[in-house]
Motif scaffolding. Structure first.
Motif, short mmCIF file in Angstrom:
data_model
loop_
_atom_site.label_atom_id
_atom_site.label_comp_id
_atom_site.label_asym_id
_atom_site.label_seq_id
_atom_site.Cartn_x
_atom_site.Cartn_y
_atom_site.Cartn_z
N THR A 89 57.58 2.99 70.61
CA THR A 89 56.40 3.16 69.77
C THR A 89 55.75 1.81 69.47
OG1 THR A 89 57.78 3.23 67.78
CG2 THR A 89 57.11 5.34 68.74
N LYS A 90 56.56 0.76 69.38
CA LYS A 90 55.97 -0.57 69.18
C LYS A 90 55.15 -0.97 70.41
CE LYS A 90 56.96 -5.16 67.52
NZ LYS A 90 57.99 -6.05 66.98
N PHE A 91 55.69 -0.72 71.60
CA PHE A 91 54.96 -1.01 72.84
C PHE A 91 53.66 -0.21 72.88
CE2 PHE A 91 54.10 0.56 77.16
CZ PHE A 91 53.68 -0.62 77.75
N GLY A 129 47.80 0.30 72.27
CA GLY A 129 46.70 0.96 71.56
C GLY A 129 45.82 -0.03 70.82
N PHE A 130 46.43 -1.05 70.20
CA PHE A 130 45.65 -2.08 69.52
C PHE A 130 44.77 -2.85 70.51
CE2 PHE A 130 49.15 -2.46 66.12
CZ PHE A 130 48.50 -1.56 65.28
N VAL A 131 45.33 -3.15 71.67
CA VAL A 131 44.56 -3.88 72.69
C VAL A 131 43.36 -3.05 73.15
CG1 VAL A 131 44.64 -4.78 75.05
CG2 VAL A 131 46.48 -5.32 73.44
N PHE A 132 43.61 -1.76 73.44
CA PHE A 132 42.50 -0.91 73.89
C PHE A 132 41.47 -0.69 72.79
CE2 PHE A 132 45.34 0.52 77.39
CZ PHE A 132 44.49 0.17 78.42
N ALA A 133 41.93 -0.57 71.55
CA ALA A 133 40.99 -0.41 70.43
C ALA A 133 40.14 -1.67 70.29
CB ALA A 133 41.74 -0.13 69.14
N GLY A 134 40.76 -2.83 70.44
CA GLY A 134 40.01 -4.09 70.37
C GLY A 134 39.01 -4.21 71.50
N MET A 135 39.44 -3.85 72.71
CA MET A 135 38.52 -3.91 73.85
C MET A 135 37.36 -2.93 73.67
SD MET A 135 41.36 -4.37 76.90
CE MET A 135 40.32 -3.63 78.11
#
Length: 161
Positions: A37-39, A44-50
């Motif tokens: 879940t951490k991975f 998810g954070f990276v895709f949300a930022g992008m």
């Protein structure tokens, strides 16, 4: 006359309360789930930022689309509308990722230190994660059902002409 006696309510003793026992197998499953879940939350954070960064490039995209195809229906949305849509997508990606990250952190705390309160927090976060996706799924199913009914009505109306 009736003889009324004052009866004290019976409260359970603290040692009588049943506790959930977590075996070593369950602890290892939780620890492994926390790693995954951490991975997934970081991805998810990276895709949300992008997606959020892409939202602010919507004006440039619309300028290029208008140069190639001025009658494109995307032009009716406008740069601000497209930016808002992308930002909403970014939020929909960020929130479940945030819940997964919080689950991961609390689960690691619970497993490594035997902290019952952290396990409760972790279970609350994973419950919220599945509740969020359950609500989104219900919304999509309702949308699909409405679209199927709409298309059937349009099909009958067009066939009746």
């Amino acid at each position: 006359m009736d003889n009324f006696e004052e009866i004290e309510p019976v409260s359970p003793q603290e040692d009588e309360v049943e506790a959930l026992w977590v075996s070593e197998d369950v602890r290892s499953y939780l620890y492994e789930a926390a790693k995954w879940t951490k991975f997934l939350s970081i991805v998810g954070f990276v895709f949300a930022g992008m997606t959020a960064i892409g939202a602010f490039g919507a004006g440039a995209v619309l300028n290029s689309v208008s140069a190639v195809s001025p009658n494109n229906p995307l032009m009716k949305v406008g740069a601000a509308g497209l930016t808002i849509i992308y930002l909403l997508f970014a939020i929909f990606q960020f929130y479940p990722s945030f819940l997964l990250y919080k689950f991961s952190a609390a689960t690691n705390q619970a497993v490594l230190f035997g902290d019952q309160e952290s396990l409760s927090v972790a279970m609350g976060k994973i419950k919220s994660f599945f509740k969020f996706w359950g609500i989104i799924t219900i919304i999509f199913i309702a949308f699909y059902a409405i679209m199927i009914i709409f298309m059937a009505v349009v099909g009958v109306a067009v066939a009746g002409r």
